[in-house]
Design an enzyme around this catalytic site. Structure first.
Site, short mmCIF file in Angstrom:
data_model
loop_
_atom_site.label_atom_id
_atom_site.label_comp_id
_atom_site.label_asym_id
_atom_site.label_seq_id
_atom_site.Cartn_x
_atom_site.Cartn_y
_atom_site.Cartn_z
N LYS A 16 0.82 -0.89 -0.01
CA LYS A 16 -0.27 0.11 0.33
C LYS A 16 0.82 1.28 0.07
O LYS A 16 2.18 0.86 0.69
CB LYS A 16 -0.72 -0.06 1.05
N ASN A 199 6.45 5.98 -0.13
CA ASN A 199 8.28 5.59 -0.03
C ASN A 199 8.50 4.84 0.66
O ASN A 199 9.83 4.71 0.70
CB ASN A 199 9.01 6.92 -1.33
N ARG A 200 7.88 4.51 1.91
CA ARG A 200 8.53 3.55 2.64
C ARG A 200 9.29 4.52 4.28
O ARG A 200 9.82 4.42 4.80
CB ARG A 200 9.03 2.66 2.71
N LEU A 201 9.34 6.55 3.59
CA LEU A 201 10.08 6.98 4.20
C LEU A 201 8.77 7.69 5.03
O LEU A 201 8.32 8.56 5.46
CB LEU A 201 11.16 7.92 3.31
#
Length: 222
Positions: A16, A199-201
């Protein structure tokens, strides 16, 4: 096609993309409890999450063996986060040996988590009794009927125990507070607010208790 021929789900392929809006240091309240109150209100009244007070309580025994379970938060203030349980349960036995505990609020639909690390201490009997009186009659009986975390021979035995109590304390009659049941207040030492980002940041801002009673805030790498 039967279930036997179904294509197995691949967890590694499940992804997601989280929200673009983040969490900045300047957005935080002065204390972690005030910040929690803000996020909790959003989870309950804006996102309408199912049981936003549900939290994963993780404990460890004297040998360091961990265990986790979902428990409902029943109160919070600047002194800590409160939940209730049978004092004979595994979580309570763990806390008697090792009072350090972790609480995790998994608000997945909002791409948010709150992680509390702290020390659990029993609430006083007056506070426990005051909360017990607010529980539905059936829940009060259930606190007596179940020897939580112990092995029970069958569901029939559990139901029979409840039925016996129901006959002894019918609706409208006061149920005594079980001496083996009560609350824990988790005094926070750290509280992390996790906001999912693209972006998983992710944004991870953690309050850490200072010796003077105040808090410092640190940003963690995602």
């Amino acid at each position: 096609m039967t279930d036997r021929h179904a294509v197995p789900l691949d967890p590694a392929a499940m992804r997601k993309q989280y929200r673009a809006e983040g969490l900045a240091e300047c957005d935080l309240a002065a204390t972690p409890v005030a910040q929690f109150a803000h996020w909790f209100a959003q989870a309950a009244t804006e996102a309408h999450l199912f049981e936003p007070n549900a939290m994963v309580v993780s404990t460890a025994d004297a040998q360091g063996r961990p265990s986790s379970r979902t428990v409902l938060l029943k109160g919070f203030d600047e002194q800590g986060f409160v939940f209730y349980t049978n004092y004979g349960s595994r979580k309570a036995r763990d806390l008697a040996e090792n009072p350090y505990v972790s609480l995790l609020f998994p608000w997945h639909p909002m791409a948010r988590q709150v992680i509390v690390g702290g020390i659990a201490r029993r609430t006083g009997r007056d506070e426990t009794a005051a909360y017990f009186r607010t529980r539905p009659h059936g829940s009060q009986l259930g606190a007596w009927a179940s020897a939580q975390s112990s092995v029970v021979a069958s569901r029939t035995e559990l139901d029979a125990s409840y039925a016996e109590l129901e006959a002894r304390y019918p609706e409208g009659e006061q149920v005594p507070v079980p001496p083996h049941w009560g609350g824990f207040r988790v005094a926070p030492q750290t509280v992390e607010f996790w906001q999912g980002r693209e972006n998983r940041l992710h944004d991870r801002l953690r309050y850490v208790a200072r010796a003077d009673g105040g808090w410092r805030v640190e940003r963690l790498s995602p």
